[in-house]
Write a protein that holds these residues in place. Sequence first.
Motif, short mmCIF file in Angstrom:
data_model
loop_
_atom_site.label_atom_id
_atom_site.label_comp_id
_atom_site.label_asym_id
_atom_site.label_seq_id
_atom_site.Cartn_x
_atom_site.Cartn_y
_atom_site.Cartn_z
N GLY A 21 49.26 25.05 -4.57
CA GLY A 21 50.44 24.28 -4.27
C GLY A 21 51.14 24.45 -2.90
O GLY A 21 51.33 23.30 -2.30
N LEU A 22 50.97 25.40 -2.46
CA LEU A 22 51.58 25.75 -1.03
C LEU A 22 50.58 24.70 -0.06
O LEU A 22 51.07 24.24 0.85
N ALA A 53 37.88 22.72 -3.02
CA ALA A 53 38.12 24.19 -3.28
C ALA A 53 38.85 24.65 -4.49
O ALA A 53 38.74 25.62 -5.18
N PHE A 54 39.80 23.59 -4.61
CA PHE A 54 40.88 23.69 -5.92
C PHE A 54 39.86 23.93 -7.11
O PHE A 54 40.02 24.81 -7.96
N PHE A 55 39.03 22.83 -7.24
CA PHE A 55 38.09 22.77 -8.39
C PHE A 55 37.10 23.72 -8.48
O PHE A 55 36.81 24.41 -9.50
N VAL A 56 36.52 24.23 -7.52
CA VAL A 56 35.47 25.11 -7.23
C VAL A 56 35.98 26.53 -7.86
O VAL A 56 35.23 27.35 -8.51
N ILE A 57 37.14 26.98 -7.35
CA ILE A 57 37.93 28.11 -7.79
C ILE A 57 37.94 28.49 -9.30
O ILE A 57 37.51 29.23 -9.96
N PHE A 58 38.52 27.13 -9.92
CA PHE A 58 38.53 27.12 -11.38
C PHE A 58 37.23 27.38 -12.12
O PHE A 58 37.07 27.93 -13.21
N TRP A 59 36.25 26.59 -11.53
CA TRP A 59 34.81 26.55 -11.94
C TRP A 59 34.26 27.87 -11.93
O TRP A 59 33.63 28.38 -12.96
N LEU A 60 34.25 28.47 -10.83
CA LEU A 60 33.80 29.97 -10.82
C LEU A 60 34.53 31.01 -11.51
O LEU A 60 33.97 31.88 -12.10
N ARG A 61 35.72 30.59 -11.85
CA ARG A 61 36.46 31.55 -12.63
C ARG A 61 36.11 31.34 -14.19
O ARG A 61 35.91 32.50 -14.90
N ALA A 62 35.80 30.05 -14.60
CA ALA A 62 35.21 29.91 -15.75
C ALA A 62 33.84 30.58 -15.89
O ALA A 62 33.71 31.13 -17.14
N ARG A 63 33.06 30.45 -15.08
CA ARG A 63 31.88 30.97 -15.16
C ARG A 63 31.84 32.52 -15.32
O ARG A 63 30.93 33.05 -16.12
N TYR A 64 32.74 33.18 -14.40
CA TYR A 64 33.01 34.63 -14.64
C TYR A 64 33.31 34.70 -16.16
O TYR A 64 32.77 35.96 -16.61
N GLN A 65 34.40 34.27 -16.68
CA GLN A 65 34.89 34.54 -17.93
C GLN A 65 33.80 34.31 -19.06
O GLN A 65 33.61 35.12 -20.07
N ARG A 66 32.93 33.59 -18.66
CA ARG A 66 31.94 32.98 -19.81
C ARG A 66 30.98 34.50 -20.04
O ARG A 66 30.51 34.78 -21.14
N ARG A 67 30.51 34.77 -18.83
CA ARG A 67 29.68 35.95 -18.65
C ARG A 67 30.02 37.10 -19.13
O ARG A 67 29.60 38.02 -19.57
#
Length: 69
Positions: A21-22, A53-67
């Motif tokens: 947001g900032l 980068a905004f979308f990549v951060i959430f995509w990486l976080r979702a991958r991490y949580q699935r694993r």
Amino acid sequence: MTGKSNSSAIIAAIAILLGFGLLFYILPTITLWLANHYSVWAAAAFDMVAVLAFFVIFWLRARYQRRHR
């Protein structure tokens, strides 16, 4: 989900959203500065990287949580 991991996810999401947001708040200023001092292409490239980068951060976080479930 347990209480601790739920609050951790909430804190992480808030931190990511506040940080981006900032960034998006000052993005027009950075874009104009880059366009005036370097080139329009540098400004466009920076904008593209910021949005992706905004979308990549959430995509990486979702991958991490699935694993780690």
